[in-house]
Design a protein around this motif. Structure first.
Motif, mmCIF file in Angstrom:
data_model
loop_
_atom_site.group_PDB
_atom_site.id
_atom_site.type_symbol
_atom_site.label_atom_id
_atom_site.label_comp_id
_atom_site.label_asym_id
_atom_site.label_seq_id
_atom_site.Cartn_x
_atom_site.Cartn_y
_atom_site.Cartn_z
ATOM 1 N N CYS A 159 -1.363 5.525 6.140
ATOM 2 C CA CYS A 159 -1.998 4.494 6.974
ATOM 3 C C CYS A 159 -0.885 3.629 7.578
ATOM 4 O O CYS A 159 0.040 3.211 6.883
ATOM 5 N N CYS A 216 -1.305 -0.186 5.703
ATOM 6 C CA CYS A 216 -1.090 -0.419 4.261
ATOM 7 C C CYS A 216 -0.222 0.669 3.630
ATOM 8 O O CYS A 216 0.108 0.591 2.453
ATOM 9 N N CYS A 239 -8.529 -0.436 5.876
ATOM 10 C CA CYS A 239 -7.825 -1.213 6.902
ATOM 11 C C CYS A 239 -8.642 -1.262 8.194
ATOM 12 O O CYS A 239 -8.647 -2.264 8.896
ATOM 13 N N CYS A 241 -6.474 3.880 7.465
ATOM 14 C CA CYS A 241 -7.409 4.202 6.385
ATOM 15 C C CYS A 241 -8.724 3.432 6.573
ATOM 16 O O CYS A 241 -8.746 2.413 7.265
HETATM 17 ZN ZN LIG Z 1 -4.650 1.207 5.260
#
Ligand SMILES: [Zn+2]
Ligand SMILES: [Zn+2]
Length: 227
Positions: free
Chosen positions: A15, A18, A32, A29
């Protein structure tokens, strides 16, 4: 079994926010994605965030209607998109644009389809300094994903301007007067592409020039809008 598991890991994506694992083809992701600063209720013309029961247009658009017809902003210019855009521009990491274009694809696909995309140009000296024009790279990605022609040579910036973020809205407008020029035939429905919209002075001036050269409708698609 371990061998298989390790091989599966080759297909994970990280991601971009993150650095956790993404199990789909996307680079953001689900966690997020939910936490991104999605805009709620906004002005139908300039995409300024408005409170829930406000009229369709903000006070500014009613008082001084802008040259553009409609701005569509994917996100608000808040964490983490602000950091991401700063990384692209100040730290020379344009690779993020492809991930953000992928995220923006569905949103812009639902907007009225234009004849072409025109990125907001940079003055050649500023572009040489940065090494790329982020709006132009974004327009390339979106044009490819949405199958819309990108006309990069139709709008050019002939004068280098002071950094806009230090100026008031009135000063921005004055600073931009006459800095854009059109070349060649301009399509009837144009969408301007930019990374961030702040006061809208740049989009307003670019739209004014495009309409002067024959565009009937000028919309703008931006990744983020300052609240
Ligand atoms: Zn993420
Ligand atoms: Zn507005």
């Amino acid at each position: 079994m371990t061998f298989l598991y390790e091989n599966c890991c080759l297909f994970y994506k990280q991601c971009i926010f993150c650095h956790g694992r993404c199990y789909s083809a996307e680079s953001i992701c689900p966690g997020c994605r939910v936490d991104l600063p999605w805009p709620g209720s906004t002005c139908q013309r300039c995409a300024l965030p408005l409170s829930l029961n406000s009229p369709a247009l903000c006070a500014d658009c009613i008082k001084h209607p802008p040259s553009f017809d409609q701005v569509s902003a994917l996100l608000l210019y808040k964490f983490p998109i602000d950091h991401c855009i700063q990384r692209i521009k100040s730290r020379g990491q344009p690779g993020y644009l492809g991930h953000l274009a992928q995220l923006a694809k569905q949103h812009f696909q639902d907007q009225p389809r234009p004849d072409c995309l025109i990125p907001i140009p940079m003055h050649w000296l500023s572009q040489q300094r940065r090494g790329f024009n982020q709006s132009s790279l974004l327009a390339d990605c979106l044009g490819k994903l949405l199958n819309i022609p990108v006309h990069k040579d139709r709008l050019i910036k002939t004068t280098a301007t002071e950094q806009q973020h230090r100026l008031s809205k009135a000063a921005r407008q004055k600073n931009l007067k006459g800095v854009f020029q059109c070349r060649g035939n301009i399509s009837s429905h144009v969408v301007l592409i930019d990374d961030v919209m702040t006061t809208g002075a740049t989009l307003n001036e670019a739209s004014r020039v495009l309409k002067q050269q024959g565009a009937q409708r000028v919309d703008a698609w931006v990744l983020a809008r300052t609240p």
